[in-house]
Enzyme design. Structure first.
Site, mmCIF file in Angstrom:
data_model
loop_
_atom_site.group_PDB
_atom_site.id
_atom_site.type_symbol
_atom_site.label_atom_id
_atom_site.label_comp_id
_atom_site.label_asym_id
_atom_site.label_seq_id
_atom_site.Cartn_x
_atom_site.Cartn_y
_atom_site.Cartn_z
ATOM 1 N N GLY A 31 0.623 -1.604 -0.163
ATOM 2 C CA GLY A 31 -0.366 0.044 -0.039
ATOM 3 C C GLY A 31 0.484 1.624 0.357
ATOM 4 O O GLY A 31 2.107 1.148 -0.158
ATOM 5 N N GLY A 36 5.426 4.273 -8.463
ATOM 6 C CA GLY A 36 6.920 1.818 -8.963
ATOM 7 C C GLY A 36 5.338 1.424 -9.020
ATOM 8 O O GLY A 36 5.677 0.822 -10.291
ATOM 9 N N HIS A 37 4.417 1.411 -7.825
ATOM 10 C CA HIS A 37 3.032 0.580 -8.276
ATOM 11 C C HIS A 37 2.588 0.574 -9.302
ATOM 12 O O HIS A 37 2.253 -0.726 -9.823
ATOM 13 C CB HIS A 37 2.403 0.615 -6.427
ATOM 14 C CG HIS A 37 3.185 0.927 -5.414
ATOM 15 N ND1 HIS A 37 3.395 1.850 -4.995
ATOM 16 C CD2 HIS A 37 3.512 0.212 -4.668
ATOM 17 C CE1 HIS A 37 3.348 1.597 -3.783
ATOM 18 N NE2 HIS A 37 3.677 -0.159 -3.410
ATOM 19 N N SER A 185 9.186 5.485 -3.074
ATOM 20 C CA SER A 185 9.236 4.480 -2.311
ATOM 21 C C SER A 185 8.397 5.432 -1.441
ATOM 22 O O SER A 185 8.421 6.396 -1.393
ATOM 23 C CB SER A 185 10.657 4.745 -1.150
ATOM 24 O OG SER A 185 10.193 3.562 -0.037
#
Ligand code: PAF
Length: 285
Positions: A31, A36-37, A185
Protein backbone atom coordinates in the site's frame (compact mmCIF):
# COMPACT_ATOMS: atom_id res chain seq x y z
CA UNK A 1 -12.98 -3.43 -9.09
CA UNK A 2 -13.86 -6.20 -6.66
CA UNK A 3 -12.54 -5.89 -3.13
CA UNK A 4 -11.97 -9.07 -1.14
CA UNK A 5 -10.97 -9.06 2.50
CA UNK A 6 -10.92 -12.80 2.99
CA UNK A 7 -9.17 -15.61 1.16
CA UNK A 8 -12.25 -17.85 0.61
CA UNK A 9 -13.96 -15.03 -1.32
CA UNK A 10 -10.78 -14.40 -3.32
CA UNK A 11 -10.30 -18.12 -4.09
CA UNK A 12 -13.85 -18.42 -5.38
CA UNK A 13 -13.34 -15.55 -7.86
CA UNK A 14 -9.93 -16.90 -8.93
CA UNK A 15 -11.28 -20.39 -9.58
CA UNK A 16 -13.89 -18.90 -11.91
CA UNK A 17 -11.23 -17.01 -13.86
CA UNK A 18 -9.08 -20.14 -13.98
CA UNK A 19 -11.89 -22.32 -15.30
CA UNK A 20 -12.44 -19.70 -18.03
CA UNK A 21 -8.69 -19.92 -18.84
CA UNK A 22 -8.10 -16.23 -18.08
CA UNK A 23 -4.52 -15.02 -17.84
CA UNK A 24 -3.89 -13.46 -14.43
CA UNK A 25 -1.29 -10.79 -13.65
CA UNK A 26 -0.51 -10.15 -9.98
CA UNK A 27 0.97 -7.12 -8.22
CA UNK A 28 1.54 -7.60 -4.47
CA UNK A 29 1.91 -4.36 -2.45
CA UNK A 30 2.03 -3.03 1.06
CA UNK A 31 0.00 0.00 0.00
CA UNK A 32 0.70 3.74 0.16
CA UNK A 33 0.97 3.46 -3.58
CA UNK A 34 3.14 5.59 -5.84
CA UNK A 35 4.04 5.65 -9.53
CA UNK A 36 6.35 2.67 -9.04
CA UNK A 37 3.42 0.46 -7.99
CA UNK A 38 1.17 1.93 -10.66
CA UNK A 39 3.75 1.14 -13.36
CA UNK A 40 3.49 -2.52 -12.30
CA UNK A 41 -0.31 -2.42 -12.50
CA UNK A 42 -0.10 -0.86 -15.98
CA UNK A 43 2.33 -3.53 -17.15
CA UNK A 44 0.04 -6.23 -15.76
CA UNK A 45 -2.98 -4.61 -17.42
CA UNK A 46 -1.24 -4.74 -20.80
CA UNK A 47 -0.51 -8.44 -20.91
CA UNK A 48 -3.22 -10.16 -18.88
CA UNK A 49 -6.97 -10.67 -18.92
CA UNK A 50 -7.26 -10.13 -15.20
CA UNK A 51 -5.21 -7.90 -12.88
CA UNK A 52 -5.11 -8.77 -9.20
CA UNK A 53 -3.35 -6.64 -6.61
CA UNK A 54 -2.93 -7.24 -2.90
CA UNK A 55 -2.52 -4.71 -0.16
CA UNK A 56 -1.16 -6.06 3.11
CA UNK A 57 1.44 -4.58 5.43
CA UNK A 58 3.07 -7.88 6.21
CA UNK A 59 4.17 -8.02 9.87
CA UNK A 60 6.42 -11.02 9.22
CA UNK A 61 8.86 -8.95 7.19
CA UNK A 62 9.44 -6.30 9.87
CA UNK A 63 12.00 -6.85 12.62
CA UNK A 64 11.01 -6.08 16.26
CA UNK A 65 12.65 -2.63 16.13
CA UNK A 66 11.49 -1.72 12.64
CA UNK A 67 8.78 0.60 11.33
CA UNK A 68 5.70 -1.70 11.16
CA UNK A 69 3.57 0.71 13.23
CA UNK A 70 4.83 3.80 11.43
CA UNK A 71 4.61 2.29 7.94
CA UNK A 72 2.52 4.79 5.90
CA UNK A 73 -1.05 3.76 5.11
CA UNK A 74 -3.91 5.28 3.11
CA UNK A 75 -6.35 2.58 2.14
CA UNK A 76 -9.04 4.71 0.48
CA UNK A 77 -6.53 6.54 -1.73
CA UNK A 78 -4.84 3.24 -2.69
CA UNK A 79 -8.19 1.67 -3.54
CA UNK A 80 -9.08 4.58 -5.80
CA UNK A 81 -5.69 4.56 -7.55
CA UNK A 82 -5.97 0.83 -8.24
CA UNK A 83 -9.51 1.23 -9.54
CA UNK A 84 -8.44 4.06 -11.87
CA UNK A 85 -5.67 1.86 -13.33
CA UNK A 86 -8.20 -0.84 -14.18
CA UNK A 87 -7.34 -3.37 -11.47
CA UNK A 88 -9.95 -6.13 -11.43
CA UNK A 89 -9.47 -7.49 -7.93
CA UNK A 90 -7.99 -6.00 -4.80
CA UNK A 91 -7.25 -8.45 -2.03
CA UNK A 92 -6.76 -6.58 1.25
CA UNK A 93 -6.81 -9.12 4.06
CA UNK A 94 -6.59 -8.68 7.81
CA UNK A 95 -3.64 -10.32 9.51
CA UNK A 96 -5.74 -13.26 10.75
CA UNK A 97 -6.79 -14.15 7.22
CA UNK A 98 -3.20 -14.80 6.12
CA UNK A 99 -1.78 -15.78 9.50
CA UNK A 100 -4.49 -17.46 11.56
CA UNK A 101 -3.79 -18.57 15.10
CA UNK A 102 -1.22 -21.40 15.19
CA UNK A 103 0.32 -20.37 11.86
CA UNK A 104 3.91 -21.58 12.09
CA UNK A 105 5.47 -22.00 8.67
CA UNK A 106 8.29 -19.89 7.33
CA UNK A 107 9.93 -19.98 3.90
CA UNK A 108 13.69 -19.62 4.14
CA UNK A 109 15.61 -18.76 0.98
CA UNK A 110 19.31 -19.46 1.58
CA UNK A 111 22.41 -17.33 0.95
CA UNK A 112 20.60 -14.70 -1.14
CA UNK A 113 18.71 -13.64 1.99
CA UNK A 114 21.81 -13.27 4.11
CA UNK A 115 23.75 -10.56 2.28
CA UNK A 116 23.10 -6.80 1.70
CA UNK A 117 19.80 -5.96 3.47
CA UNK A 118 19.78 -9.42 5.05
CA UNK A 119 22.71 -8.48 7.29
CA UNK A 120 20.82 -5.73 9.10
CA UNK A 121 17.36 -7.30 8.57
CA UNK A 122 17.98 -11.00 9.28
CA UNK A 123 14.32 -12.07 9.31
CA UNK A 124 13.08 -9.80 6.53
CA UNK A 125 13.35 -12.03 3.48
CA UNK A 126 11.81 -15.05 5.18
CA UNK A 127 8.84 -12.79 5.91
CA UNK A 128 8.69 -11.64 2.30
CA UNK A 129 9.06 -15.16 0.85
CA UNK A 130 6.44 -16.57 3.21
CA UNK A 131 3.79 -13.98 2.41
CA UNK A 132 4.50 -14.00 -1.34
CA UNK A 133 4.29 -17.80 -1.50
CA UNK A 134 0.93 -17.64 0.29
CA UNK A 135 -0.29 -14.91 -2.05
CA UNK A 136 0.87 -16.83 -5.13
CA UNK A 137 -1.01 -19.90 -3.92
CA UNK A 138 -4.17 -17.86 -3.43
CA UNK A 139 -4.03 -15.79 -6.62
CA UNK A 140 -2.44 -18.43 -8.92
CA UNK A 141 -1.17 -15.77 -11.33
CA UNK A 142 0.45 -16.45 -14.68
CA UNK A 143 2.76 -13.48 -14.17
CA UNK A 144 4.06 -11.82 -11.00
CA UNK A 145 5.15 -8.17 -11.30
CA UNK A 146 7.82 -6.87 -8.91
CA UNK A 147 9.93 -3.73 -8.85
CA UNK A 148 13.70 -3.66 -9.27
CA UNK A 149 14.01 -1.07 -6.49
CA UNK A 150 13.91 -4.04 -4.12
CA UNK A 151 16.48 -5.89 -6.20
CA UNK A 152 17.39 -8.38 -3.49
CA UNK A 153 13.71 -9.12 -2.92
CA UNK A 154 13.41 -9.82 -6.67
CA UNK A 155 16.32 -12.25 -6.55
CA UNK A 156 15.00 -14.00 -3.43
CA UNK A 157 11.54 -14.41 -4.96
CA UNK A 158 12.92 -15.55 -8.32
CA UNK A 159 15.03 -18.15 -6.52
CA UNK A 160 12.08 -19.34 -4.44
CA UNK A 161 9.94 -19.65 -7.58
CA UNK A 162 12.65 -21.66 -9.36
CA UNK A 163 13.51 -23.84 -6.37
CA UNK A 164 9.88 -24.68 -5.60
CA UNK A 165 8.82 -25.11 -9.27
CA UNK A 166 6.08 -22.52 -8.92
CA UNK A 167 4.16 -22.12 -12.19
CA UNK A 168 4.52 -18.36 -12.48
CA UNK A 169 6.62 -16.03 -14.63
CA UNK A 170 8.34 -13.07 -12.99
CA UNK A 171 8.53 -9.63 -14.55
CA UNK A 172 11.13 -7.48 -12.85
CA UNK A 173 10.15 -3.89 -13.63
CA UNK A 174 12.40 -0.79 -13.74
CA UNK A 175 12.79 1.62 -10.84
CA UNK A 176 10.59 4.70 -11.12
CA UNK A 177 12.33 7.86 -9.91
CA UNK A 178 11.35 11.35 -8.78
CA UNK A 179 12.54 14.19 -11.06
CA UNK A 180 15.71 14.64 -8.99
CA UNK A 181 16.56 10.92 -9.18
CA UNK A 182 15.29 9.68 -5.80
CA UNK A 183 13.84 6.19 -6.22
CA UNK A 184 10.13 6.20 -5.43
CA UNK A 185 9.29 4.48 -2.18
CA UNK A 186 6.37 4.58 0.24
CA UNK A 187 8.95 5.25 2.94
CA UNK A 188 10.04 8.57 1.33
CA UNK A 189 7.01 10.12 3.05
CA UNK A 190 8.70 9.46 6.41
CA UNK A 191 11.72 11.67 5.61
CA UNK A 192 12.15 15.13 7.13
CA UNK A 193 12.59 17.97 4.59
CA UNK A 194 16.34 17.93 5.20
CA UNK A 195 16.55 14.16 4.83
CA UNK A 196 14.50 14.36 1.63
CA UNK A 197 17.13 16.73 0.22
CA UNK A 198 19.93 14.43 1.27
CA UNK A 199 18.18 11.29 0.00
CA UNK A 200 18.91 12.28 -3.58
CA UNK A 201 22.57 11.44 -2.94
CA UNK A 202 21.78 7.73 -2.95
CA UNK A 203 20.91 7.85 -6.65
CA UNK A 204 23.74 10.31 -7.35
CA UNK A 205 26.33 8.00 -5.79
CA UNK A 206 24.97 5.13 -7.87
CA UNK A 207 24.98 7.20 -11.07
CA UNK A 208 28.62 8.19 -10.41
CA UNK A 209 29.49 4.53 -9.89
CA UNK A 210 27.80 3.52 -13.11
CA UNK A 211 29.69 6.25 -14.95
CA UNK A 212 33.01 5.16 -13.42
CA UNK A 213 32.38 1.56 -14.48
CA UNK A 214 31.53 2.60 -18.02
CA UNK A 215 34.68 4.73 -18.12
CA UNK A 216 36.76 1.69 -17.27
CA UNK A 217 36.95 1.29 -13.44
CA UNK A 218 37.17 -2.42 -12.77
CA UNK A 219 38.16 -2.66 -9.11
CA UNK A 220 35.14 -3.65 -6.99
CA UNK A 221 36.50 -2.45 -3.65
CA UNK A 222 37.64 0.89 -5.07
CA UNK A 223 34.21 1.49 -6.57
CA UNK A 224 32.57 0.50 -3.30
CA UNK A 225 34.81 2.80 -1.24
CA UNK A 226 34.11 5.77 -3.51
CA UNK A 227 30.36 5.22 -3.09
CA UNK A 228 30.80 4.94 0.68
CA UNK A 229 32.83 8.12 0.90
CA UNK A 230 30.43 10.08 -1.31
CA UNK A 231 27.46 9.01 0.77
CA UNK A 232 29.11 9.52 4.15
CA UNK A 233 29.99 13.05 3.06
CA UNK A 234 26.54 13.92 1.75
CA UNK A 235 24.03 12.43 4.20
CA UNK A 236 23.46 12.89 7.93
CA UNK A 237 21.96 9.37 8.06
CA UNK A 238 24.00 6.28 8.86
CA UNK A 239 25.31 4.28 5.92
CA UNK A 240 24.17 0.66 6.18
CA UNK A 241 26.01 -0.55 3.09
CA UNK A 242 27.38 0.40 -0.29
CA UNK A 243 28.29 -2.67 -2.33
CA UNK A 244 29.22 -3.87 -5.80
CA UNK A 245 27.84 -7.37 -6.22
CA UNK A 246 27.16 -9.97 -8.85
CA UNK A 247 23.56 -9.49 -9.99
CA UNK A 248 22.73 -13.20 -9.68
CA UNK A 249 24.50 -14.31 -6.52
CA UNK A 250 24.60 -10.89 -4.81
CA UNK A 251 28.15 -11.69 -3.68
CA UNK A 252 30.88 -9.00 -3.87
CA UNK A 253 32.68 -8.62 -7.17
CA UNK A 254 36.45 -8.23 -6.84
CA UNK A 255 37.28 -7.45 -10.49
CA UNK A 256 34.63 -6.44 -12.99
CA UNK A 257 34.89 -8.18 -16.33
CA UNK A 258 33.44 -7.25 -19.72
CA UNK A 259 29.90 -8.57 -20.08
CA UNK A 260 29.41 -8.94 -16.30
CA UNK A 261 26.12 -7.73 -14.91
CA UNK A 262 26.90 -6.12 -11.60
CA UNK A 263 24.65 -4.42 -9.10
CA UNK A 264 25.71 -1.29 -7.27
CA UNK A 265 23.49 -1.15 -4.19
CA UNK A 266 23.22 1.21 -1.22
CA UNK A 267 21.21 1.47 1.99
CA UNK A 268 21.09 4.40 4.42
CA UNK A 269 19.38 4.70 7.80
CA UNK A 270 17.76 8.11 8.20
CA UNK A 271 16.24 9.01 11.58
CA UNK A 272 12.87 7.32 11.06
CA UNK A 273 13.44 5.21 8.02
CA UNK A 274 15.88 3.23 5.96
CA UNK A 275 16.18 3.85 2.22
CA UNK A 276 17.64 1.55 -0.40
CA UNK A 277 18.51 2.06 -4.05
CA UNK A 278 20.50 0.29 -6.75
CA UNK A 279 21.62 0.33 -10.33
CA UNK A 280 22.22 -2.66 -12.55
CA UNK A 281 25.22 -2.19 -14.83
CA UNK A 282 26.32 -4.30 -17.78
CA UNK A 283 30.09 -3.93 -17.98
CA UNK A 284 31.11 -2.91 -21.50
CA UNK A 285 33.70 -4.87 -23.42
O1 PAF B 1 7.70 -5.04 -1.92
C1 PAF B 1 6.73 -5.07 -1.12
O2 PAF B 1 5.91 -4.16 -1.06
C2 PAF B 1 6.57 -6.27 -0.21
O3 PAF B 1 7.79 -6.76 0.21
C3 PAF B 1 5.71 -7.39 -0.81
C4 PAF B 1 6.34 -8.01 -2.04
C5 PAF B 1 4.32 -6.85 -1.16
C6 PAF B 1 5.52 -8.52 0.21
O4 PAF B 1 4.93 -8.06 1.38
Amino acid sequence: MLLFKTSPALKKAISQYKSNKKKIGFVPTMGFLHEGHLSLIRAARKENDVVVSSLFVNPLQFGPKEDLKRYPRNFSRDKELLRLEGTDILYAPERADLYPEHFQTSVAVGPLSKVLCGLSRPTHFAGVATVVLKLLNLVQPNILYIGQKDFQQCRVLEQMITDLDLPVLVRRMPIIREKDGLAMSSRNSLLSPRERQEAVYLSRALAETEKAIQLGSRNGSQLKNSMKKALQKAVSGRLDYAEIVDSKTLLPVVTLKPGDRVLAAVAVYFSKTRLIDNVLVKVKS
